[in-house]
Scaffold this motif. Sequence first.
Motif, short mmCIF file in Angstrom:
data_model
loop_
_atom_site.label_atom_id
_atom_site.label_comp_id
_atom_site.label_asym_id
_atom_site.label_seq_id
_atom_site.Cartn_x
_atom_site.Cartn_y
_atom_site.Cartn_z
N THR A 215 0.82 -1.21 0.00
CA THR A 215 0.00 0.00 0.00
C THR A 215 0.85 1.25 0.00
OG1 THR A 215 -1.71 -1.17 1.25
CG2 THR A 215 -1.87 1.22 1.17
N PHE A 217 0.54 5.34 0.52
CA PHE A 217 -0.29 6.43 1.02
C PHE A 217 0.33 7.75 0.59
CE2 PHE A 217 -0.88 2.98 4.09
CZ PHE A 217 -2.26 2.89 4.14
N ARG A 228 -4.91 6.42 -1.11
CA ARG A 228 -4.35 5.08 -0.95
C ARG A 228 -4.32 4.36 -2.30
NH1 ARG A 228 -7.28 1.24 3.31
NH2 ARG A 228 -9.01 1.62 1.86
N PHE A 247 -8.53 7.75 1.36
CA PHE A 247 -8.50 6.83 2.48
C PHE A 247 -8.97 7.50 3.77
CE2 PHE A 247 -5.62 5.42 6.03
CZ PHE A 247 -6.30 4.26 6.34
N GLY A 280 -8.97 3.95 8.79
CA GLY A 280 -9.18 5.34 8.46
C GLY A 280 -9.60 6.22 9.62
#
Length: 329
Positions: A215, A217, A228, A247, A280
């Motif tokens: 992932t 960010f 994301r 996100f 989140g």
Amino acid sequence: MTPLFSARLLPAAPARGLTLRAAAAAAAVALLASACTTSRAPDATPADTATRNVIAQPLAARANGIAVRPGDGARIVTDDRNNALLVAADQASPRTLASVPAVAGQANSLSQPVFAAPGVLLVSRFGFGTAGTVFVVDQGQAAPLAGLAPQRRRLGLASLGAGRALSSWFVKDGAAPITGGVSLVTYDTATHAASERDLVVGLAKPVGVAVSGDTVFVSDQSRGAILRYSLNALLAASAPANGGPVFASVDGPDLLAADAHGALYTKCRAHGVCRIAPDGTLTQLAGDFEDARGVAIDETRHRLYVVDRARSSNAPSLIRTIDLDGAHP
């Protein structure tokens, strides 16, 4: 005067009637012959968790980005006052790790440092639209990567191992709308020749970038959002992603750090630092920063380090530490 950390540690709770910055500044008067005060009130967030600050270190520098060295937990900090990277470990005398060449007629603008390999750092230079680049710092020497677009104002970095990194950037051209994105920077570790391929475009002002597993960010400061992406999907795509899924919504995010639990840490609101859980959920950890900038995780010691940059260019910055024990569900 040497622009370095104070080795003295200050308790989290300042004397009655003083803010943490004022208490740290009082120590800085004796240790660094300089002081910093502030009259603003902390962000009011009674529903958030209590501040977990355990130490505050006055730093006679114009600090911005921060990284933690694996192993000993030494902090690497970018200093815009002297265009240098500083290093200090607990209870050790800090020192200048490397100096970065200045740009004539331009303010110093070092941002995020990251470790690309043991003993080897990357650090981004904002560059104000003419000198944006990334430096390799090895054995005390800083060398710019050749081949990167200098008009890109560079802020965040995330290493993908020796020879590859993610760089967040934006371009500001006169009255035209600011546009930004994230690129994959591929470089030769010996020659420092580099190229970049855009992975994400269509952002407003991307600042921080962090990688946790697959992932990616990205904090888009102008939109007040954390985006994301799948790293593998970005690398495999034939064209860059345009925009991206939100996100979490965060007021004023900055540089990012991700921990082993998949949580994120960044500036939030005017004076806060927040944790963003894997689902989140936003939790403010502290609300009394003057200007939170770089964040870095020490997983071994369960600490979050945050640069608190003084608004006054002549005042010392602080390196604030937040104890992360008990911060995870």
